[in-house]
Design an enzyme around this catalytic site. Structure first.
Site, PDB file in Angstrom:
ATOM      1  N   HIS A  98       0.886  -1.376   0.078  1.00 47.12           N
ATOM      2  CA  HIS A  98      -0.024   0.020   0.129  1.00 47.12           C
ATOM      3  C   HIS A  98       0.876   1.233  -0.039  1.00 47.12           C
ATOM      4  CE1 HIS A  98       0.600  -0.770   4.627  1.00 47.12           C
ATOM      5  NE2 HIS A  98       0.742   0.648   4.559  1.00 47.12           N
ATOM      6  N   GLU A 158      -3.568   3.445   1.807  1.00 53.11           N
ATOM      7  CA  GLU A 158      -3.982   3.740   3.332  1.00 53.11           C
ATOM      8  C   GLU A 158      -4.180   5.000   3.695  1.00 53.11           C
ATOM      9  OE1 GLU A 158      -1.673   3.633   7.414  1.00 53.11           O
ATOM     10  OE2 GLU A 158      -0.921   2.340   5.713  1.00 53.11           O
TER      11      GLU A 158
END
Length: 128
Positions: A5, A56
């Site tokens: 991420h 994220e």
């Protein structure tokens, strides 16, 4: 190894989720509050985290502004129809900061949009 991420600090989690989910069409994959750390993490993406990289969104309670600096560039997303995608983003209230067209010094068709925090998201034509 693979990329899992990219983390972005966001000042307003709800506005950020609205942009990434409602405007860009991502799904909220998971979200968790960390009261003792005074932050919330929300993970968004186009597929399961076990198969694809996601974003994220980190919301720190009590922080309402960040200095983006000059080192951050952008997140890139491949799209099949860049012109239609930009029109859809605008119709959903998103901000297109560079209309679709060939990149400078090249032929790849790109566009840029901006999230509510000022982060740039590059769209790259991969279809057609």
């Amino acid at each position: 190894m693979r990329i899992l991420h990219t983390m972005l600090r966001v000042k307003d989690l709800e506005k950020s989720l609205q942009f990434y989910c409602d405007v860009l069409g991502m799904k909220l994959l998971r979200q968790k509050d960390y009261p003792s750390g005074e932050f919330t993490l929300a993970f968004v993406g186009y597929g399961d985290e076990s198969e694809t990289a996601v974003i994220e969104l980190n919301h720190n309670l009590g922080v309402d502004n960040y200095d983006l600096g000059n080192a951050y560039g952008h997140v890139a997303i491949g799209v099949d129809d860049i012109y239609g995608t930009c029109e859809l983003i605008k119709a959903r209230g998103g901000k297109v900061t560079r209309e679709p067209g060939p990149m400078k010094h090249g032929s790849t068709v790109i566009a840029f949009v901006e999230d509510p925090n000022g982060y740039k998201v590059e769209l790259i034509q991969i279809g057609k």
